[in-house]
Design a protein around this motif. Structure first.
Motif, mmCIF file in Angstrom:
data_model
loop_
_atom_site.group_PDB
_atom_site.id
_atom_site.type_symbol
_atom_site.label_atom_id
_atom_site.label_comp_id
_atom_site.label_asym_id
_atom_site.label_seq_id
_atom_site.Cartn_x
_atom_site.Cartn_y
_atom_site.Cartn_z
ATOM 1 N N GLY A 64 0.835 -1.187 0.029
ATOM 2 C CA GLY A 64 0.079 -0.101 0.084
ATOM 3 C C GLY A 64 0.866 1.314 -0.064
ATOM 4 O O GLY A 64 2.071 1.285 -0.041
ATOM 5 N N CYS A 65 0.164 2.449 0.080
ATOM 6 C CA CYS A 65 0.892 3.722 0.131
ATOM 7 C C CYS A 65 0.234 4.779 0.641
ATOM 8 O O CYS A 65 -0.940 4.454 1.146
ATOM 9 C CB CYS A 65 1.591 4.302 -1.123
ATOM 10 S SG CYS A 65 0.331 4.451 -2.542
ATOM 11 N N ASP A 66 0.679 5.968 0.982
ATOM 12 C CA ASP A 66 0.012 6.738 1.851
ATOM 13 C C ASP A 66 -0.884 7.669 1.161
ATOM 14 O O ASP A 66 -1.304 8.638 1.754
ATOM 15 C CB ASP A 66 1.176 7.565 2.653
ATOM 16 C CG ASP A 66 1.901 8.329 1.580
ATOM 17 O OD1 ASP A 66 1.942 8.004 0.482
ATOM 18 O OD2 ASP A 66 2.342 9.573 1.965
ATOM 19 N N LYS A 67 -1.244 7.671 0.001
ATOM 20 C CA LYS A 67 -2.251 8.437 -0.786
ATOM 21 C C LYS A 67 -3.594 7.973 -0.473
ATOM 22 O O LYS A 67 -3.793 6.536 -0.648
ATOM 23 C CB LYS A 67 -1.878 8.508 -2.283
ATOM 24 C CG LYS A 67 -0.408 8.946 -2.314
ATOM 25 C CD LYS A 67 -0.165 10.748 -1.891
ATOM 26 C CE LYS A 67 1.150 11.160 -2.147
ATOM 27 N NZ LYS A 67 1.478 12.300 -1.646
ATOM 28 N N GLN A 68 -4.615 8.889 -0.600
ATOM 29 C CA GLN A 68 -5.778 8.322 -0.524
ATOM 30 C C GLN A 68 -6.442 8.125 -1.844
ATOM 31 O O GLN A 68 -7.317 8.902 -2.199
ATOM 32 C CB GLN A 68 -6.800 9.238 0.418
ATOM 33 C CG GLN A 68 -6.322 9.597 1.586
ATOM 34 C CD GLN A 68 -6.594 8.218 2.643
ATOM 35 O OE1 GLN A 68 -7.316 7.725 2.550
ATOM 36 N NE2 GLN A 68 -5.345 7.799 3.566
ATOM 37 N N GLU A 73 -4.517 1.529 -2.465
ATOM 38 C CA GLU A 73 -5.204 1.023 -1.470
ATOM 39 C C GLU A 73 -4.434 -0.425 -0.994
ATOM 40 O O GLU A 73 -3.563 -1.039 -1.784
ATOM 41 C CB GLU A 73 -6.379 0.196 -1.943
ATOM 42 C CG GLU A 73 -7.610 -0.478 -1.233
ATOM 43 C CD GLU A 73 -8.716 -0.794 -1.992
ATOM 44 O OE1 GLU A 73 -9.358 -1.337 -1.128
ATOM 45 O OE2 GLU A 73 -8.927 -0.158 -3.000
ATOM 46 N N MET A 74 -4.289 -0.647 0.533
ATOM 47 C CA MET A 74 -3.636 -1.768 0.771
ATOM 48 C C MET A 74 -4.350 -3.125 0.456
ATOM 49 O O MET A 74 -5.430 -3.263 0.306
ATOM 50 C CB MET A 74 -3.577 -1.852 2.438
ATOM 51 C CG MET A 74 -3.077 -0.556 2.996
ATOM 52 S SD MET A 74 -1.384 -0.294 2.845
ATOM 53 C CE MET A 74 -0.816 -1.797 3.838
ATOM 54 N N HIS A 75 -3.445 -4.161 0.275
ATOM 55 C CA HIS A 75 -3.820 -5.319 -0.526
ATOM 56 C C HIS A 75 -2.913 -6.471 -0.204
ATOM 57 O O HIS A 75 -1.597 -5.974 -0.153
ATOM 58 C CB HIS A 75 -4.292 -5.369 -1.986
ATOM 59 C CG HIS A 75 -2.954 -4.949 -2.855
ATOM 60 N ND1 HIS A 75 -2.395 -3.645 -2.834
ATOM 61 C CD2 HIS A 75 -2.102 -5.755 -3.390
ATOM 62 C CE1 HIS A 75 -1.256 -3.573 -3.666
ATOM 63 N NE2 HIS A 75 -1.181 -4.979 -4.020
ATOM 64 N N GLY A 91 7.244 15.873 -9.026
ATOM 65 C CA GLY A 91 7.677 16.585 -7.440
ATOM 66 C C GLY A 91 6.809 15.834 -6.575
ATOM 67 O O GLY A 91 7.041 16.349 -5.335
ATOM 68 N N SER A 92 5.758 15.242 -7.086
ATOM 69 C CA SER A 92 4.949 14.453 -5.884
ATOM 70 C C SER A 92 5.914 13.418 -5.015
ATOM 71 O O SER A 92 6.525 12.851 -5.768
ATOM 72 C CB SER A 92 3.853 14.015 -6.510
ATOM 73 O OG SER A 92 4.152 12.788 -7.507
ATOM 74 N N VAL A 93 5.216 13.007 -3.918
ATOM 75 C CA VAL A 93 6.007 12.131 -3.081
ATOM 76 C C VAL A 93 4.889 11.073 -2.729
ATOM 77 O O VAL A 93 4.008 11.400 -2.245
ATOM 78 C CB VAL A 93 6.478 12.729 -2.104
ATOM 79 C CG1 VAL A 93 7.305 11.804 -0.950
ATOM 80 C CG2 VAL A 93 7.597 14.002 -2.389
ATOM 81 N N TYR A 94 5.383 9.877 -2.820
ATOM 82 C CA TYR A 94 4.584 8.515 -2.410
ATOM 83 C C TYR A 94 5.498 7.783 -1.432
ATOM 84 O O TYR A 94 6.570 7.490 -1.634
ATOM 85 C CB TYR A 94 4.398 7.847 -3.309
ATOM 86 C CG TYR A 94 3.400 8.206 -4.346
ATOM 87 C CD1 TYR A 94 2.040 7.665 -4.391
ATOM 88 C CD2 TYR A 94 3.495 9.321 -5.344
ATOM 89 C CE1 TYR A 94 1.023 8.364 -5.398
ATOM 90 C CE2 TYR A 94 2.625 9.621 -6.300
ATOM 91 C CZ TYR A 94 1.193 9.265 -6.114
ATOM 92 O OH TYR A 94 0.220 10.012 -7.066
ATOM 93 N N VAL A 95 4.957 7.434 -0.071
ATOM 94 C CA VAL A 95 5.489 6.548 0.913
ATOM 95 C C VAL A 95 5.014 5.177 0.665
ATOM 96 O O VAL A 95 3.813 4.721 0.891
ATOM 97 C CB VAL A 95 5.320 6.950 2.263
ATOM 98 C CG1 VAL A 95 5.851 6.169 3.123
ATOM 99 C CG2 VAL A 95 5.996 8.458 2.490
ATOM 100 N N THR A 114 10.278 5.706 0.230
ATOM 101 C CA THR A 114 9.634 7.177 -0.082
ATOM 102 C C THR A 114 10.275 7.434 -1.588
ATOM 103 O O THR A 114 11.340 7.262 -1.840
ATOM 104 C CB THR A 114 10.291 8.186 0.758
ATOM 105 O OG1 THR A 114 9.733 7.949 2.015
ATOM 106 C CG2 THR A 114 9.932 9.448 0.383
ATOM 107 N N LEU A 115 8.979 7.557 -2.473
ATOM 108 C CA LEU A 115 9.260 7.809 -3.904
ATOM 109 C C LEU A 115 9.174 8.992 -4.193
ATOM 110 O O LEU A 115 8.086 9.702 -3.697
ATOM 111 C CB LEU A 115 8.223 6.790 -4.672
ATOM 112 C CG LEU A 115 8.099 5.275 -4.590
ATOM 113 C CD1 LEU A 115 7.079 4.877 -5.383
ATOM 114 C CD2 LEU A 115 9.677 4.738 -5.016
ATOM 115 N N ILE A 116 10.241 9.870 -4.722
ATOM 116 C CA ILE A 116 10.239 11.041 -5.219
ATOM 117 C C ILE A 116 9.940 11.245 -6.661
ATOM 118 O O ILE A 116 10.945 10.845 -7.507
ATOM 119 C CB ILE A 116 11.505 11.720 -4.631
ATOM 120 C CG1 ILE A 116 11.550 11.852 -3.168
ATOM 121 C CG2 ILE A 116 11.562 13.408 -5.221
ATOM 122 C CD1 ILE A 116 12.828 12.160 -2.479
#
Length: 210
Positions: A64-68, A73-75, A91-95, A114-116
């Motif tokens: 999963g990751c930290d975005k809504q 979505e966690m799976h 420039g967006s960041v995903y964990v 963390t993805l930049i």
């Protein structure tokens, strides 16, 4: 004469080895990725070291990751990789969040990356402690035993013989960086650092590879 009895008791049990699960996402804790690409999160080096590499079927991956949004979505999955379809916003960041569950002990092991989203690509290396390390982000080791570190390269298209030479350094209680010649076991490849017994003594250490 006293009666004799033949009492038979049945006990069923399963012997479970002490698990030594190392959870690793290729590329390290922070990773620059090209914002127009499909991003592959690769945890194929995750392994229960108490079992052979071809006997890892007891591990389940929860991604999963930290975005809504639906993509994050966690799976649960039996696959040790996850594809995130781009394009992304520059420039967006995903964990990315990864939990690995063991079906034999119900234990859970966690890590993240963390993805930049960038317009350039930066490759990374991973340092993994394979022996005498306990915990998650901050590891605890027994100073009376060797400590075994190994570097993994995140260069899928480069042959192993072309990998760069690794220099190892470490610091003690956040002081200056020092070389490892006085604490390492010799005669290893440069991607491996084995710390000798009784050379570290109850302090806080950080290890670096470059």
């Amino acid at each position: 004469t006293p009666e004799s009895y033949n009492n038979t008791y049945k006990c069923q049990f399963e012997v479970i080895q002490n698990e030594r699960v190392v959870v690793l996402i290729n590329g390290g804790s922070f990773r620059d990725v090209y914002f127009k690409d499909i991003v592959v999160i690769n945890a194929s080096k995750t392994q229960d070291l108490s079992r052979s590499p071809d006997n890892q079927h007891h591990l389940v991956y929860r991604w999963g990751c930290d975005k809504q949004d639906n993509m994050c979505e966690m799976h649960n999955s039996t696959e040790n990789f996850w594809r995130l379809n781009g394009p992304f916003i520059l420039g967006s960041v995903y964990v990315v969040l990864l939990s690995v569950f063991s079906l034999t002990t119900d234990k859970e092991y966690k890590t993240s990356q963390t993805l930049i989203m960038s317009d350039t690509i930066e490759y990374n290396i991973d340092i993994v402690c394979l022996l005498n390390c306990f915990g998650e982000s901050t590891l605890v080791s027994n100073p009376n035993q060797i400590i075994y570190f190994k570097v993994y390269f995140n260069y899928d298209s480069i042959k192993p013989e072309l990998f760069p030479i690794i220099s190892w350094m470490y610091s003690e209680n956040d002081t200056k960086l020092m070389g490892v010649d006085d604490i390492r076991i010799d005669d290893t490849t440069n991607d491996v650092l084995i710390v000798r017994k009784n050379t570290l003594n109850g302090k806080y250490y950080e290890f670096f590879a470059k």
